[in-house]
Write an enzyme that holds these catalytic residues in place. Structure first.
Site, PDB file in Angstrom:
ATOM      1  N   TYR A  46       0.852  -1.188   0.000  1.00 40.42           N
ATOM      2  CA  TYR A  46       0.000   0.000   0.000  1.00 40.42           C
ATOM      3  C   TYR A  46       0.892   1.245   0.000  1.00 40.42           C
ATOM      4  O   TYR A  46       1.764   1.397   0.851  1.00 40.42           O
ATOM      5  CB  TYR A  46      -0.879  -0.036   1.252  1.00 40.42           C
ATOM      6  CG  TYR A  46      -1.973   1.018   1.341  1.00 40.42           C
ATOM      7  CD1 TYR A  46      -2.180   1.960   0.344  1.00 40.42           C
ATOM      8  CD2 TYR A  46      -2.810   1.068   2.449  1.00 40.42           C
ATOM      9  CE1 TYR A  46      -3.188   2.916   0.438  1.00 40.42           C
ATOM     10  CE2 TYR A  46      -3.830   2.017   2.555  1.00 40.42           C
ATOM     11  CZ  TYR A  46      -4.005   2.923   1.548  1.00 40.42           C
ATOM     12  OH  TYR A  46      -5.003   3.874   1.648  1.00 40.42           O
ATOM     13  N   CYS A  47       0.681   2.131  -0.974  1.00 36.97           N
ATOM     14  CA  CYS A  47       1.376   3.416  -1.050  1.00 36.97           C
ATOM     15  C   CYS A  47       2.894   3.181  -1.081  1.00 36.97           C
ATOM     16  O   CYS A  47       3.396   2.458  -1.926  1.00 36.97           O
ATOM     17  CB  CYS A  47       0.943   4.294   0.123  1.00 36.97           C
ATOM     18  SG  CYS A  47       1.538   6.013   0.047  1.00 36.97           S
ATOM     19  N   LEU A  48       3.651   3.779  -0.151  1.00 40.34           N
ATOM     20  CA  LEU A  48       5.102   3.597  -0.139  1.00 40.34           C
ATOM     21  C   LEU A  48       5.471   2.132   0.067  1.00 40.34           C
ATOM     22  O   LEU A  48       6.513   1.673  -0.413  1.00 40.34           O
ATOM     23  CB  LEU A  48       5.735   4.440   0.972  1.00 40.34           C
ATOM     24  CG  LEU A  48       5.434   5.939   0.984  1.00 40.34           C
ATOM     25  CD1 LEU A  48       6.215   6.623   2.089  1.00 40.34           C
ATOM     26  CD2 LEU A  48       5.765   6.558  -0.356  1.00 40.34           C
TER      27      LEU A  48
END
Length: 596
Positions: free
Chosen positions: A327-329
């Site tokens: 998720y994301c980074l």
């Protein structure tokens, strides 16, 4: 009295000239860093140098462009004429269509009171002025694109301060509320402001966040911490079905967030839903770093985070490949790890899922406004001083990105209307902030955002490039329509760097609400399409036009996709593996999630 000659080294003991220059340079750099770190407390982490460079670039080129200035005068006259014509027409016919409508997503003038004079005139004048100011800051010949974006953004922030919606004397909704309550809304609003200010000074969460405590009301999916090192706790969730898929799911959240955004209230929990679909789920809970962790690197996060978690999962579920989900980074880090594995990734990973994660940072969205060499050096000095980047150092930039939603709407609703918005699990999670180590975050911003090394094939790990082309496992990527952190068009670029099957989903919502989108949630839709490894690549707008929206949550589509990449159902594995040094250590949500 001490012998002062002791402080004078003999010529033979003096350091070489180059060493002396280096020592002196470091001392002077420390002076500059301290000054910038102290200044960051006054500017909310925003570099004054970056703003000054952008402003000078714009002002100089506008001064050198008589044609642009003449155009602005002509447009000012036209907009004034439009406003006067509308005023005369609306005075005779109140149903006259407005001269200009708000931009999509601008809800400041939605209340019916703004349709009546004199408030309608104030709103129309403001919107026309906003449009003209956009003309002033855009298309000035010779201005650098980044500087143009910064100047336009700052001009909009400045103009929004004077919006008639922010003034209690010119906002019809506030005036009506004041009349109804006899002014008690303003008294209640003052109390709300005082409470917020006191909580901010005492570093307390916003009112109502106390009702959402991990392990009690959120992050309550049953599970066990089965592995812990200095950087992560690995949680294995207990099965809720009699049989499970043989391939476990490993979730790698971003280290900028607490993992339980994916395990909020039971009805909002993606992890609980995934367990109920017959998957064995593992999730990383990142340590909240302190000053002692200042020298942790991006490589430490890959080794002690992703790789250590994979090793533990494979020990608990031997012989099974893993559905890796980032998720994301966390998705960016997971992509790096999979790229470094190369051909070996297919032996360890069954699939790769990315939620709002970027691998190309040429178009990183509105965050690019705060990413340039000047801003980077400013942030680096702030992190160097403390050893980490804290939430208060990031607050200024993130709130300005969505000032109408995060600042002015709150001023109006909480302080002028005197009403509190009910706290939600997602809002409470958002207030439960984390920190980022100095060295790791500096590397991340410099190497990925500024230098874009991953997309360019120059991101080196152990002396080898992390080539995304080496990812040959099926990929499921999710972008969200209103994402200001990872724009979906940027997430979509993953197609350009791999020769594997990529299933892409574009869902409604933003960076967080678009991912936390359980079945049954109203007003949700998504688009989905798969490009095979030998399929042609089309542009993001063309992809969107070619795929019709599907009503509902995208979670079931992901569950079906995971099932298609998995083997037949079988008995669930045990929690942990004590015989392999992985005994159950604590009940979920563990201890790292409570670190402040």
């Amino acid at each position: 009295m001490p012998d002062q000659t002791a402080f004078l080294a003999p010529p033979a003991m003096m350091p070489p000239a180059d060493q002396d220059a280096t020592l002196g340079l470091a001392a002077f750099q420390a002076m500059d860093r301290m000054r910038e770190a102290l200044g960051g407390h006054l500017t909310g982490g925003i570099s004054p140098g970056s703003l000054a460079l952008a402003g000078f670039d714009w002002a100089f080129h506008l001064a050198q462009a008589p044609g642009k200035r003449a155009e602005l005068l002509w447009k000012a006259g036209r907009k004034t004429s439009r406003l006067m014509t509308w005023l005369l027409s609306s005075a005779m016919d109140p149903k006259t269509p407005p001269a200009i409508r708000p931009l999509p997503g601008d809800a400041r003038f939605r209340h019916e009171g703004w349709q009546q004079l004199p408030f309608a005139a104030l709103a129309q004048a403001f919107l026309l002025g906003q449009q003209w100011l956009h003309n002033v800051t855009r298309e000035v010949p010779g201005v650098m694109k980044h500087h143009e974006d910064v100047v336009s953004f700052v001009a909009k922030q400045w103009l929004d301060v004077f919006s008639p919606s922010n003034n209690p004397l010119t906002n019809p909704e506030v005036l009506a509320r004041t009349w109804q309550t006899g002014g008690m809304n303003l008294w209640q609003g003052w109390q709300n402001w005082a409470e917020d200010a006191l909580r901010l000074m005492n570093h307390q969460p916003p009112p109502g966040a106390e009702a959402f405590r991990p392990g009690e009301t959120v992050a309550v999916t049953p599970g066990t911490v089965v592995f812990r090192n200095h950087l992560i706790e690995l949680i294995q969730y207990a099965p809720s079905t009699g049989q499970v898929r043989p391939e476990p799911v490993l979730i790698v959240p971003a280290w900028i967030m607490k993992y339980y955004i994916l395990d909020l209230s039971p009805e909002n929990s993606l992890i609980r839903w995934l367990v109920a679909q017959g998957f064995t789920v593992f999730a990383i809970s990142w340590r909240n770093p302190g000053p002692e962790d200042r020298d942790l690197t991006l490589e430490d996060y890959r080794r002690l985070g992703v790789l250590a978690a994979l090793d533990a999962v494979e020990a608990i579920v031997p012989g099974a490949r893993v559905h890796a989900t980032g998720y994301c980074l966390g998705g960016t880090l997971l992509s790096i790890a999979a790229a470094v594995m190369g051909a070996a990734a297919g032996g360890r990973l069954a699939s790769l899922t990315l939620f709002a994660a970027q691998v190309d940072f040429t178009e990183p969205g509105e965050l690019a406004l705060f990413i340039d060499p000047s801003q980077m050096h400013f942030l680096d000095s702030m992190m160097w001083n403390r050893g980490y980047l804290s939430d208060d150092q990031m607050a200024g930039a993130f709130q300005l990105l969505r000032s109408n939603d995060l600042v002015w709407s709150r001023v109006i609703h909480d302080y002028l209307m005197g009403q509190r918005r009910p706290m939600s699990d997602l809002m409470a999670w958002n207030a439960d902030s984390t920190r980022m180590p100095w060295r790791m975050h500096s590397e991340y911003l410099q190497r990925l955002y500024l230098d874009n090394e991953l997309a360019a094939g120059r991101f080196m790990v152990d002396g080898r490039p992390a080539a995304l082309q080496n990812i040959r496992i099926p990929v499921f990527a999710v972008g969200t329509e209103r994402d200001h952190v990872a724009p979906w068009t940027s997430v979509y670029k993953f197609h350009q760097f791999t020769d594997t099957d990529v299933t892409f989903v574009l869902t409604s919502g933003g960076h967080n609400a678009g991912i936390v989108s359980p079945p049954g949630h109203p007003r949700r839709h998504y688009r989905i399409g798969t490009r095979p490894d030998d399929g042609a690549l089309i542009s993001a707008p063309d992809w969107q036009a070619a795929h019709d929206p599907v009503e509902g949550s995208w979670w079931p589509a992901w569950g079906d996709w995971l099932a298609a990449q998995s083997g037949p159902l079988d008995a669930p594995p045990a929690l942990g593996a004590p015989d392999k040094g992985l005994p159950p250590l604590a009940d979920a949500p563990g201890s790292y999630v409570f670190q402040r």
